[in-house]
Design an enzyme around this catalytic site. Structure first.
Site, PDB file in Angstrom:
ATOM      1  CD  GLU A 169     -11.733   4.686  -1.061  1.00 52.01           C
ATOM      2  OE1 GLU A 169     -12.691   3.842  -1.741  1.00 52.01           O
ATOM      3  OE2 GLU A 169     -11.074   3.884  -0.251  1.00 52.01           O
TER       4      GLU A 169
ATOM      5  CG  HIS B 229      -9.642   3.290  -3.720  1.00 54.08           C
ATOM      6  ND1 HIS B 229      -8.625   3.396  -3.032  1.00 54.08           N
ATOM      7  CD2 HIS B 229     -10.370   2.267  -3.453  1.00 54.08           C
ATOM      8  CE1 HIS B 229      -8.589   2.303  -2.100  1.00 54.08           C
ATOM      9  NE2 HIS B 229      -9.852   1.634  -2.416  1.00 54.08           N
TER      10      HIS B 229
HETATM   11  O1  TA6 Z   1     -12.050   1.312  -0.462  1.00 58.04           O
HETATM   12  C1  TA6 Z   1     -11.669   0.628   0.703  1.00 58.04           C
HETATM   13  C2  TA6 Z   1     -11.784  -0.962  -0.032  1.00 58.04           C
HETATM   14  O2  TA6 Z   1     -12.908  -1.145  -0.525  1.00 58.04           O
HETATM   15  C3  TA6 Z   1     -10.976  -1.954   1.186  1.00 58.04           C
HETATM   16  O3  TA6 Z   1     -12.316  -2.792   1.689  1.00 58.04           O
HETATM   17  C4  TA6 Z   1      -9.956  -2.640   0.373  1.00 58.04           C
HETATM   18  O4  TA6 Z   1     -10.595  -3.549  -0.240  1.00 58.04           O
HETATM   19  C5  TA6 Z   1      -9.446  -1.346  -0.769  1.00 58.04           C
HETATM   20  O5  TA6 Z   1     -10.663  -0.892  -1.059  1.00 58.04           O
HETATM   21  C6  TA6 Z   1      -8.482  -1.953  -1.503  1.00 58.04           C
HETATM   22  O6  TA6 Z   1      -9.038  -2.724  -2.467  1.00 58.04           O
HETATM   23  P1  TA6 Z   1      -8.224  -3.360  -3.490  1.00 58.04           P
HETATM   24  O7  TA6 Z   1      -8.969  -4.067  -4.539  1.00 58.04           O
HETATM   25  O8  TA6 Z   1      -7.547  -2.110  -4.276  1.00 58.04           O
HETATM   26  O9  TA6 Z   1      -7.146  -4.311  -2.833  1.00 58.04           O
END
Ligand code: TA6
Length: 299
Positions: free
Chosen positions: A273, A169
């Site tokens: 990601e 991510h």
């Molecule tokens: O990858 C995008 C996502 O799924 C967004 O919806 C947002 O929730 C982000 O990940 C961050 O997630 P986190 O759990 O690290 O706050």
């Protein structure tokens, strides 16, 4: 079992190329060096916190980031496993799985002319079964050379088959969100998380002027993040993945998250990601393994 940085250093340190030390953020990190490039990986979550390509820091990390708090660190390259985003059926379970806050173990390190590598690993435990009723061994291998590459490898060590979704991510650091284009996804179908996962088709390069949260599907193996003014770019190549997520929280979600460090932090970052997410679900039978690799080249 947590080991001291000194014990890990004596077992896996490689001169100045691989050093283990206590981070100012708390917790133990591996500091990789290759020529004038450097990367820092926290043992917590096997999370890359920094990638310096020469003088340039290419990853965004929240100024509020701290290790050892029991909370996931905002920024760098979080490892989302064994599910991506919310748990498919139980919102009470942690978003992006449960390995981001776990201390991983150093399995190996290597320094060669082509790159400097560290491999971290973790296994699910009996206590994890309440979160995920399967058994697996996971490894993250980070290699720093003229590129930065990561391999996320999973092996089904149990007696039951399981489905896996996951992500590297990555939070890329940018000059300003208004000055970037993301190339390589033209014509791809994406699930728009902000529109009830409606299926849409990307037309041309991606530019961002609002909250964006999309799972792109299909051939996502060659993506480029381009900063228009400086012409700087990061080329992203991947294997073992047929999906990619593009996310920027914009102002309102940044305020809601509360851990981005400033109201306009969203202007300095974008997540691209490498994933197995959306329709791209991995199914492993007992004994089977899967590896997802991503490689970043800065230009
Ligand atoms: O990858 C995008 C996502 O799924 C967004 O919806 C947002 O929730 C982000 O990940 C961050 O997630 P986190 O759990 O690290 O706050």
């Amino acid at each position: 079992m947590a080991h001291s940085p000194d014990a890990i250093q004596s077992a896996f340190g490689r001169d100045e190329k691989v050093r283990f030390q206590t981070s100012p953020l708390g917790g133990t990190v591996a500091r990789l060096q290759y020529g004038r490039h450097e990367a820092v990986i926290a043992l917590q979550g096997a999370q890359v916190l920094s990638w310096r390509h020469g003088p340039r820091e290419l990853l965004w990390l929240s100024p509020l980031a701290r290790l050892g708090t029991g909370k996931a660190v905002r920024g760098g390259i979080p490892v989302c496993w064994p599910w991506f985003a919310s748990h498919p059926t139980d919102n009470d379970k942690p978003a992006h799985g449960f390995m981001r806050t776990r201390d991983w173990t150093v399995h190996s390190s290597e320094a060669s002319d082509s790159g400097t590598t560290v491999t971290l690993g973790v296994e699910t435990t009996e206590a994890d079964r309440s979160l995920w009723p399967h058994s697996a061994a996971v490894e993250v291998t980070v290699t720093l050379g003229e590129t930065l590459s990561l391999v996320l490898a999973t092996r089904n060590t149990g007696a039951t088959p399981f489905e896996l979704t996951q992500a590297l991510h990555t939070y890329f650091r940018i000059h300003d969100i208004g000055g970037i284009e993301i190339e390589g996804l033209d014509g791809r179908t994406y699930l728009d998380k902000l529109d009830d996962y409606a299926r849409k088709v990307q037309s041309g390069p991606i530019t961002i002027d609002r909250e964006v949260d999309r799972i792109y599907l299909g051939d996502t193996a060659a993506i480029s993040l381009v900063e228009r003014d400086s012409k700087r770019h990061i080329d992203i190549s991947s294997e073992g993945s047929r999906s990619a997520v593009v996310w920027n929280p914009w102002a309102e979600k940044t305020a809601r998250l509360g851990d981005m460090g400033s109201d306009n932090a969203f202007r300095r970052m974008v997540c691209i990601e490498t994933t197995n997410a959306g329709d791209d679900v991995i199914r492993l039978k007992p004994g089977e393994a899967h590896r997802m690799r991503t490689c970043y080249r800065a230009g």
